[in-house]
Design an enzyme around this catalytic site. Structure first.
Site, PDB file in Angstrom:
ATOM      1  N   GLU A  38      72.095  18.984 -63.557  1.00 62.91           N
ATOM      2  CA  GLU A  38      71.158  20.195 -64.192  1.00 62.91           C
ATOM      3  C   GLU A  38      70.416  21.436 -63.315  1.00 62.91           C
ATOM      4  OE1 GLU A  38      70.753  20.986 -68.088  1.00 62.91           O
ATOM      5  OE2 GLU A  38      72.341  19.084 -67.857  1.00 62.91           O
ATOM      6  N   CYS A  70      79.956  10.057 -69.542  1.00 63.30           N
ATOM      7  CA  CYS A  70      78.995  11.123 -69.325  1.00 63.30           C
ATOM      8  C   CYS A  70      79.380  12.681 -68.818  1.00 63.30           C
ATOM      9  CB  CYS A  70      77.790  11.011 -68.947  1.00 63.30           C
ATOM     10  SG  CYS A  70      76.687  13.224 -68.592  1.00 63.30           S
ATOM     11  N   ASP A  75      75.369  20.727 -76.064  1.00 65.67           N
ATOM     12  CA  ASP A  75      75.205  19.393 -75.207  1.00 65.67           C
ATOM     13  C   ASP A  75      73.778  19.356 -75.085  1.00 65.67           C
ATOM     14  OD1 ASP A  75      75.774  17.609 -73.190  1.00 65.67           O
ATOM     15  OD2 ASP A  75      75.693  18.612 -72.156  1.00 65.67           O
ATOM     16  N   SER A  76      73.299  17.910 -74.581  1.00 60.96           N
ATOM     17  CA  SER A  76      71.925  18.082 -74.349  1.00 60.96           C
ATOM     18  C   SER A  76      72.197  18.838 -72.978  1.00 60.96           C
ATOM     19  CB  SER A  76      71.899  16.681 -73.381  1.00 60.96           C
ATOM     20  OG  SER A  76      71.987  15.559 -72.762  1.00 60.96           O
ATOM     21  N   HIS A 119      78.915  15.396 -68.242  1.00 62.45           N
ATOM     22  CA  HIS A 119      77.874  15.998 -66.891  1.00 62.45           C
ATOM     23  C   HIS A 119      78.888  15.322 -65.481  1.00 62.45           C
ATOM     24  CE1 HIS A 119      74.426  16.713 -69.341  1.00 62.45           C
ATOM     25  NE2 HIS A 119      74.415  18.149 -68.280  1.00 62.45           N
ATOM     26  N   CYS A 145      78.840  15.180 -75.791  1.00 64.25           N
ATOM     27  CA  CYS A 145      77.043  14.782 -75.174  1.00 64.25           C
ATOM     28  C   CYS A 145      78.126  13.729 -75.659  1.00 64.25           C
ATOM     29  CB  CYS A 145      76.540  15.439 -75.583  1.00 64.25           C
ATOM     30  SG  CYS A 145      75.045  14.324 -75.078  1.00 64.25           S
TER      31      CYS A 145
END
Length: 279
Positions: A159, A191, A18-19, A193, A81
């Site tokens: 994050e 997403c 993932d990013s 996240h 992602c």
């Protein structure tokens, strides 16, 4: 990209990338469904977010991380992602022989579930404008309305490990509110996240809104592909999980421990794979 090993070995691990840390929501579902598999996760936290990058940059960066995962001799890859899937998954499938599973906003199941035919999608700006998402809408929306909402800053909250602050709540409300005003009854988390913000998203949306996280479906599809290729592990013991990230491994370890049970830690990916230090 050439492999220097035989990937058709059920004892090999599964790679996921993932990013940033959002892909852990997919890894969590993989772990739940496939508890005996060894997993290797790589998050590009030092370069996150990827949303303001070009497709060419995202593809090149994804390929670098995949080369690292391939050096660990993986038997399958999950691109956990949405941004990387949209930009790079077709290229990866042309280059690599093992199963590659991407993730996309769950437009099809959302349309099927919607009572009133009005679906909202929360995603990064890059995903919102991707041809891949537009194609999904054309193929599956029919006469239903699919309302897209780009959510700058939401990924950054995850994050930073900031899941429940007043600032995070206000940001979520600023994105969910306009969708509610347009009458949505189903909301897609576009997403990886965003599942870690699901409690606050549900709070903002209200109990009457169905919220769809595509992560369980990705894990199920991964299992199907492993079965088709005779790659399911036959171990009876619990599989191992490795976590790697670019950037400050100590900082991201603190967030990881809020998202994953046990005494886990991030390993420094850019030290293990120096080409990631170069854009």
């Amino acid at each position: 990209m050439k492999l220097d090993y035989d990937w058709k070995n059920a004892d090999l691990p599964i790679g996921a990338l993932d990013s940033g840390l959002g892909g852990l929501s997919v890894l969590r579902e993989m772990r739940r469904l496939l508890p005996h598999e060894n997993l290797i996760f790589a998050g590009d936290c030092g370069k996150a977010p990827w949303g303001d990058r070009t497709d060419a940059w995202i593809t090149a960066r994804t390929e670098k991380i995949v080369r690292f995962l391939a050096s660990r001799k993986i038997k399958a890859l999950v691109v956990a992602c949405n941004t990387a899937t949209a930009a790079a998954v077709d290229t990866l499938r042309q280059e690599l022989p093992f199963p590659i599973i991407g993730i996309e906003p769950a437009v099809k199941p959302a349309v099927a579930l919607s009572r009133d035919g009005i679906v909202g999608v929360l995603a990064t700006t890059r995903t919102i404008h991707s041809p891949r998402l537009q194609s999904l809408i054309r193929r599956f929306a029919g006469n239903d309305r699919v309302i897209l909402m780009a959510c700058p800053g939401l990924m950054d909250r995850v994050e930073a490990g900031d899941f429940h602050s007043e600032e995070t709540r206000r940001l979520i409300e600023s994105y969910v509110g306009p969708l509610l005003e347009q009458g949505i009854d189903t909301l897609v988390l576009g997403c990886t996240h965003y599942p870690f913000l699901a409690d606050e998203i549900r709070r903002a949306a209200g109990e009457g809104i169905a919220i769809i996280d595509p992560s369980p479906a990705v894990a199920r599809f991964l299992k199907k592909r492993l079965e088709e290729n005779s790659l399911l592990s036959d171990r009876s013991d619990e599989g191992r999980v490795e976590f790697w990230c670019t950037g400050r491994a100590d900082v991201h370890t603190r967030v990881l421990r809020r998202l994953w049970p046990g005494e886990v830690a991030m390993k420094p990916l850019d030290q293990a794979w120096p080409e990631l230090l170069r854009d």
